[in-house]
Enzyme design. Structure first.
Site, PDB file in Angstrom:
ATOM      1  N   HIS A 164       0.837  -1.204   0.000  1.00 36.39           N
ATOM      2  CA  HIS A 164       0.000   0.000   0.000  1.00 36.39           C
ATOM      3  C   HIS A 164       0.868   1.249   0.000  1.00 36.39           C
ATOM      4  O   HIS A 164       2.062   1.198   0.277  1.00 36.39           O
ATOM      5  CB  HIS A 164      -0.989  -0.017   1.166  1.00 36.39           C
ATOM      6  CG  HIS A 164      -0.407   0.111   2.539  1.00 36.39           C
ATOM      7  ND1 HIS A 164      -0.393   1.303   3.225  1.00 36.39           N
ATOM      8  CD2 HIS A 164       0.143  -0.807   3.366  1.00 36.39           C
ATOM      9  CE1 HIS A 164       0.128   1.117   4.426  1.00 36.39           C
ATOM     10  NE2 HIS A 164       0.475  -0.153   4.544  1.00 36.39           N
ATOM     11  N   GLU A 192      -5.116   1.353   2.417  1.00 34.20           N
ATOM     12  CA  GLU A 192      -4.944   0.109   3.171  1.00 34.20           C
ATOM     13  C   GLU A 192      -5.191   0.335   4.644  1.00 34.20           C
ATOM     14  O   GLU A 192      -5.768  -0.506   5.343  1.00 34.20           O
ATOM     15  CB  GLU A 192      -3.524  -0.444   2.953  1.00 34.20           C
ATOM     16  CG  GLU A 192      -3.284  -1.824   3.588  1.00 34.20           C
ATOM     17  CD  GLU A 192      -2.654  -1.769   4.984  1.00 34.20           C
ATOM     18  OE1 GLU A 192      -2.378  -2.858   5.547  1.00 34.20           O
ATOM     19  OE2 GLU A 192      -2.450  -0.669   5.528  1.00 34.20           O
ATOM     20  N   GLU A 193      -4.746   1.507   5.148  1.00 32.75           N
ATOM     21  CA  GLU A 193      -4.826   1.749   6.595  1.00 32.75           C
ATOM     22  C   GLU A 193      -6.267   1.769   7.094  1.00 32.75           C
ATOM     23  O   GLU A 193      -6.540   1.513   8.254  1.00 32.75           O
ATOM     24  CB  GLU A 193      -4.121   3.054   6.965  1.00 32.75           C
ATOM     25  CG  GLU A 193      -2.611   3.039   6.750  1.00 32.75           C
ATOM     26  CD  GLU A 193      -1.866   2.048   7.648  1.00 32.75           C
ATOM     27  OE1 GLU A 193      -2.516   1.308   8.408  1.00 32.75           O
ATOM     28  OE2 GLU A 193      -0.624   2.000   7.560  1.00 32.75           O
ATOM     29  N   GLU A 245     -10.869  -3.849  -3.330  1.00 33.04           N
ATOM     30  CA  GLU A 245     -11.690  -3.406  -4.466  1.00 33.04           C
ATOM     31  C   GLU A 245     -11.124  -3.941  -5.777  1.00 33.04           C
ATOM     32  O   GLU A 245     -11.873  -4.319  -6.677  1.00 33.04           O
ATOM     33  CB  GLU A 245     -11.793  -1.881  -4.493  1.00 33.04           C
ATOM     34  CG  GLU A 245     -12.448  -1.294  -3.241  1.00 33.04           C
ATOM     35  CD  GLU A 245     -13.760  -1.965  -2.879  1.00 33.04           C
ATOM     36  OE1 GLU A 245     -14.653  -2.028  -3.745  1.00 33.04           O
ATOM     37  OE2 GLU A 245     -13.879  -2.463  -1.732  1.00 33.04           O
ATOM     38  N   ASP A 254       4.966  -4.865   2.847  1.00 29.78           N
ATOM     39  CA  ASP A 254       4.346  -3.667   3.406  1.00 29.78           C
ATOM     40  C   ASP A 254       5.420  -2.952   4.214  1.00 29.78           C
ATOM     41  O   ASP A 254       6.228  -2.204   3.655  1.00 29.78           O
ATOM     42  CB  ASP A 254       3.138  -4.108   4.255  1.00 29.78           C
ATOM     43  CG  ASP A 254       2.378  -2.955   4.892  1.00 29.78           C
ATOM     44  OD1 ASP A 254       2.933  -1.843   4.975  1.00 29.78           O
ATOM     45  OD2 ASP A 254       1.234  -3.169   5.336  1.00 29.78           O
ATOM     46  N   HIS A 263       2.322   3.982  13.468  1.00 24.25           N
ATOM     47  CA  HIS A 263       1.090   4.765  13.283  1.00 24.25           C
ATOM     48  C   HIS A 263       1.086   6.088  14.052  1.00 24.25           C
ATOM     49  O   HIS A 263       0.020   6.627  14.349  1.00 24.25           O
ATOM     50  CB  HIS A 263      -0.144   3.925  13.641  1.00 24.25           C
ATOM     51  CG  HIS A 263      -0.454   2.878  12.610  1.00 24.25           C
ATOM     52  ND1 HIS A 263      -1.620   2.148  12.628  1.00 24.25           N
ATOM     53  CD2 HIS A 263       0.248   2.439  11.529  1.00 24.25           C
ATOM     54  CE1 HIS A 263      -1.621   1.298  11.608  1.00 24.25           C
ATOM     55  NE2 HIS A 263      -0.497   1.455  10.932  1.00 24.25           N
TER      56      HIS A 263
END
Lengths: 704, 704
Positions: free
Chosen positions: B332, B380-381, B389, B409, B509
């Site tokens: 991502h 993605e988060e 999708e 990732d 994060h």
């Protein structure tokens, strides 16, 4: 009926002539019999082999096959059904004319039978319970074949047992159901013994149509799981799809006694039939009739559910170059009684096809490019059980590798014309095959030229062409197209509708569907059987031997366009009222049309050169797998097995995408913003996603 | 922490040395650069090309990629996220180092953001409503990067807005949730500013972990449908999987103020942490603390749901021989803040890999046998939205053609060792690749030899080997393995667990996950990034160029055997009590083992000769498609996307087939004959059917 006899004889005679013409028909450089080609050779359809097969498919042998297959009743799981399993194995393992290998696959499935000790009865009883009149429990033994111990009593399979007593209990809620076929629907109005079998092809007054009354298909206890002994089985209480109330079929002679004595208001005009009286709805019997007004009808059903072993028989010819690509050809083996027409006419053709191909194989003359799989399905009459269990057991293997499924169940309904139901990609191969085969009957028409006289449509692309019907769920092709998304077709010879309006051949599912019935009335000389065998044989060879798969995906464009136009014309305004746009669907159809056309052009280009086998394999995979892209296992949560978003059962009146049509008819009288309208939008998105996904599979494989 | 720095520098130095060794490592006959091979040549893995790629993957360029990617916060759908879409397109369309083609695919998806006008607040208020204490709304600006306008306020995505006020409202039902990460869990107990970033790799006291609190994955409004503008979208009221009550994450310095002042009974020992006080459960604040006992905690969440455009970027290198076979490699693009580690470390590797391969491609030196597809996923988060999708939009095309999916990732969690999660068939190719690549760090171990020191298991077949983890749903591989059934793997460099117990790298994060954090603490010299790039690059080349696919299906046998043994040992007795036999499962596992072994032998035989490309294609299809046969879209009706009967989420305690494990734990305390026990039997049949079906796909393709 005279016309049948005359036409029949005519066909018989013409067939020999036809064969001669066919043998001379192909102008191909001959070459010596060659052994199976080396794996690296771009093996292609060999027209000499095709000619040989056409020539060797023998009407007389088909007739002898039918005589043997229909000699005794062979109800699913009966001893005679098991004998036929052995017969098929022996034929397919024959060292001179057999296949590479053959095997029986047995499932433990839930069937339904009437009780032998306690036959189902339909009586008229007086107020004191004395029996005034009894309906026949068996069919009249008019040819000596209706009286045997293996002729199962007429019944409605899976109808529950019970003993309701009433006359037209509708006003209190129906307690039981009696089913009959009116002479108006099955006999072109004729009903006297002198006018019916054995004096004509029509149904005798005592004939009763058996059948399965199960709503779904597959083994009722193991939906989505193969019915192997260890599989999880539903509790009987959790089975859905069985009739809720006792049901029993009767013959029209018994129906006459009941119906012509009913009292009450007239039945609607469309309900009136050919029993020689004015039909009334009841309740009760009329005072001036045969039964006192206070008489009752007593229906006693003693059907029993039983776990039985039922077998499929499979035989395979290993492909020389692409053994992992399967051309699947099948028919069911089980019948209700002797089943000469249903299904033995198809099995007689199956055996003759496997004999001719097996003989070429064993001689070393020929081995197909792709594998050919022959199947004899069990327990189809109870609900396509054998074929469905097979698709459940081998789901991935079949879905990844099957080029097409060809079904020949009833090979010959009547002698007039070919009738094909199938998905659009098979149209072209059916046309190619039928243009090269002489039609039975007078004149020197091809099967194609004869066919177009009976069923035709004007194609925007091709002009006037024979029209293929679409596949419902009437035979074993259903799990292949609806559950696996495999391009499928069903082939038969059928009626001249100007000569009869019979719903189906009159002795369907009765004890009068016998060898003599076929031999005397349906197809004397068996030239129509031979025509079906040649058509199926040519299609099998073209699908299994052609270097480029003869599946024309662009023929789906016409279908999608017509579905789209129906949606626009018949639903567009309604959808607009509820602010639902068909724009994305238009775009998706256009995208599919463009990609399908472009793929067709790339194939034509490639065919001009000497393409690499891997290149062709990749293109063929696109052709083979297109049909899969129309599957969505979450599209129809209330259905079972139906996942094909183009061919699922359509209850809505508009001839468009079934999910859209059905959702619209349900939403029609609900307000905007209702759950029903949300479902319409969901169905629209499901179709758009499927079409966009299908178009994506047709694009050049390395395009993003 | 010193050890990180020292180890880091050591690695940096060793990498150059390591590179030299690798360049000399392969002893392969050199040959001149050849143009793309002709389609008919049985093109195979070219070890010279492999060596070139290994040598050209440049740590410095990865570092420069990371600097650019993490320069600004790039939250999903933000302007900077869009800038990076353009950056990827420009790189992948570069005439010297780009791919054959690249394209952005945009979806309209439902994201969740805090309000800029009304920040989420957590206050302690007195009885009169006066604010006594406020938790920090932003992280401390310790490096000048935490204060920018694009640094999004810490929040719990998809948590509903609301304004609950209480102290430990559990006794009345929880009204809101505060989330924090304890220094004991993330910082090895350290919590003072001097001990944390920028002075070490540990999380500063003000650091707050952002995250998505959505239960499922994919766009919440369009389950099973691609989120294109026209797609049907759920009513907000019908969305399931969002948290029911307001939720807000806070830093541990704010958590300390709340937790260390709580009154009431002691929290369980396992709940005690490193905030320097004894944790209590409340209710209320303690009288001798900083807040009066009648104070309340006020949590105000103003998160908003917004439909936003989010793009995937796809790039492709067209295969020379089998362009319809895809090796898919992705990561991502979106981050919570600067996301240097998550996900830019992976994207930096992705860009370096595409540069090296693209350069060989544009020079005409090399073109892979199969197509290689690079993917940069969006959003993605928020719940793997872009990748999900994509799989919904191109379901069939991907399922039919994808050889494997490789996910990188977070490329580097820490510097110690490789860590791979994947399905059994990819184990062998990962081993082959890592045995040939030098490990960063001192000594001259291969990545494989280093890896086995940290993660290993004793394999009945191979003895001591590195142990692969199994794939959960933590990154974009989830839709590929669980929804499409594509063999997948996730690759990273990670911790020495003897050196840290941090749940994950400490600044995960937060606004402290920056370029300098990586450059100073995680991977100085970027040698671990380079090691991951080489590992992934070698795997990509082996999967895309090998004549025979390097997927070893027999490695599934060990997994199945261990699942079976767990079932027998831990569930056997219980199942027997309820008369459920594991016999059919034993048979199915044995059948799989036998067929997988036999297929392996057929491949070895074929490799000895000079097999026809079509023959190899057929075998490769069996290898590629095996994983698909473990899918059953009806296995777990309550789950979303999970259809892989071996890797679906396991809630039950027994490490066996998830459906069986989960059903047993639910049925455990119910009576025989309950619905729950019926479900156990159904799950057992689903697994048996899948294994039997899988074995059938491995058999010789023309065997019945």
């Amino acid at each position: 009926m005279q016309w049948t006899k005359v036409l029949g004889l005519g066909l018989g005679a013409a067939a020999l002539l036809g064969l001669g013409i066919i043998l001379g028909h192909f102008a191909i450089p001959k070459k010596a019999n060659s052994p199976a080609p080396s794996i690296s050779a771009p093996q292609d359809l060999d027209l000499e082999i095709l000619e040989t097969v056409m020539g060797q498919l023998d009407a007389h042998r088909i007739r002898e096959n039918l005589r043997e297959l229909s000699r005794e009743p062979h109800l699913a799981s009966s001893p005679r059904d098991e004998d036929l399993v052995q017969l098929l194995l022996q034929r397919w393992k024959d060292p001179e004319s057999g296949l590479d290998s053959a095997e029986a696959f047995t499932y433990e499935v839930l069937l339904s039978f009437p009780s032998q000790e306690q036959p189902n009865v339909v009586d008229i009883v007086g107020p004191t319970g004395d029996i005034i009149h009894s309906c026949h429990r068996t069919e009249e033994n008019v040819t000596g074949e209706q009286g045997g111990p293996d002729v199962i009593q007429p019944y409605a399979a899976y109808a529950p047992s019970g003993n309701p007593q009433a006359v037209n209990a509708a006003k209190h809620g129906v307690a039981g159901v009696l089913v009959y076929t009116d002479p108006a629907d099955i006999n072109d109005g004729l009903s006297s013994p002198s006018e019916t079998f054995p004096n004509s092809w029509y149904l005798p007054p005592s004939g009763v149509e058996r059948g399965s009354y199960y709503k779904y298909f597959g083994d009722p206890l193991t939906p989505y799981l193969p019915a192997i002994p260890s599989s999880f089985r539903l509790d009987l209480a959790n089975i859905s799809g069985f009739p809720p109330i006792p049901t029993q079929p009767i013959g029209f002679q018994d129906a006459r006694d009941l119906l012509c004595n009913l009292n009450g208001t007239s039945a609607p005009t469309t309900w009136q039939g050919a029993l020689g009286c004015h039909y009334r709805l009841g309740p009760g019997f009329r005072p001036d009739g045969n039964f006192s007004a206070d008489s009752q009808v007593n229906v006693s059903v003693y059907n029993r559910l039983e776990l039985r072993n039922s077998s499929n028989v499979l035989g395979i010819i290993r492909g020389a170059v692409e053994p992992d690509r399967y051309v699947l050809y099948g028919n069911h083996r089980d019948s209700w009684v002797h089943g000469a027409v249903d299904p033995s006419s198809g099995t007689a053709v199956l055996l003759e096809l496997s004999r001719v191909l097996g003989t070429l194989l064993k001689k070393g003359t020929w081995r197909p490019r792709r594998s050919i799989v022959f199947a004899s399905w069990g327990a189809e009459e109870f609900g396509l059980i054998g074929s469905t269990e097979f698709t459940e057991e081998f789901f991935n293997k079949l879905q990844e590798r099957t080029v097409a499924y060809i079904n020949v169940d009833i090979a010959v309904f009547a002698n007039a014309t070919l009738r094909v139901q199938g998905t659009p990609p098979v149209q072209s191969v059916v046309f190619s095959a039928t243009k090269e085969i002489r039609s039975p009957g007078p004149g020197d028409l091809s099967i194609y030229d004869n066919w177009i006289r009976y069923f035709n449509r004007s194609s925007p692309v091709y002009g006037l062409v024979p029209s293929l019907g679409s596949l419902g769920a009437g035979s074993d092709y259903a799990p292949f197209i609806h559950f696996l998304g495999i391009s499928s077709m069903d082939i038969a010879y059928t009626y001249d509708r100007s000569k009869t309006s019979a719903r189906i051949y009159p002795t369907y599912h009765t004890a009068f569907d016998t060898f003599d019935y076929v031999d005397k009335f349906l197809d004397p000389g068996f030239s129509s059987h031979q025509a079906v065998a040649r058509t199926a044989g040519s299609i099998i060879l073209r699908l299994s031997d052609s270097f480029f798969l003869p599946l024309k995906v662009s023929d789906y464009s016409e279908t999608l366009r017509s579905f789209l136009q129906a949606a626009q014309q018949d639903l567009g305004a309604l959808l607009e009222q509820h602010s639902i746009s068909l724009g994305p669907l238009v775009t998706a159809v256009e995208k599919f049309e463009a990609e399908a056309a472009a793929l067709g052009q790339r194939i034509s280009m490639l065919q001009k050169g000497s393409p690499d086998p891997l290149q062709v394999r990749m293109l063929n995979d696109q052709l083979m797998l297109l049909e899969r892209s129309f599957l969505n296992p979450r599209a129809f949560p209330e259905e079972r097995y139906y996942s094909h978003v183009l061919w699922a059962a359509r209850t809505g009146s508009v001839a468009t995408f079934p999910g859209l049509s059905n959702a619209c008819s349900r939403a029609n009288d609900t307000a905007s913003g209702s759950e029903a309208w949300a479902e319409v939008q969901r169905q629209l998105s499901i179709v758009v996603t499927a079409l966009e996904g299908a178009a994506a599979t047709l694009r050049p494989v390395a395009d993003l």
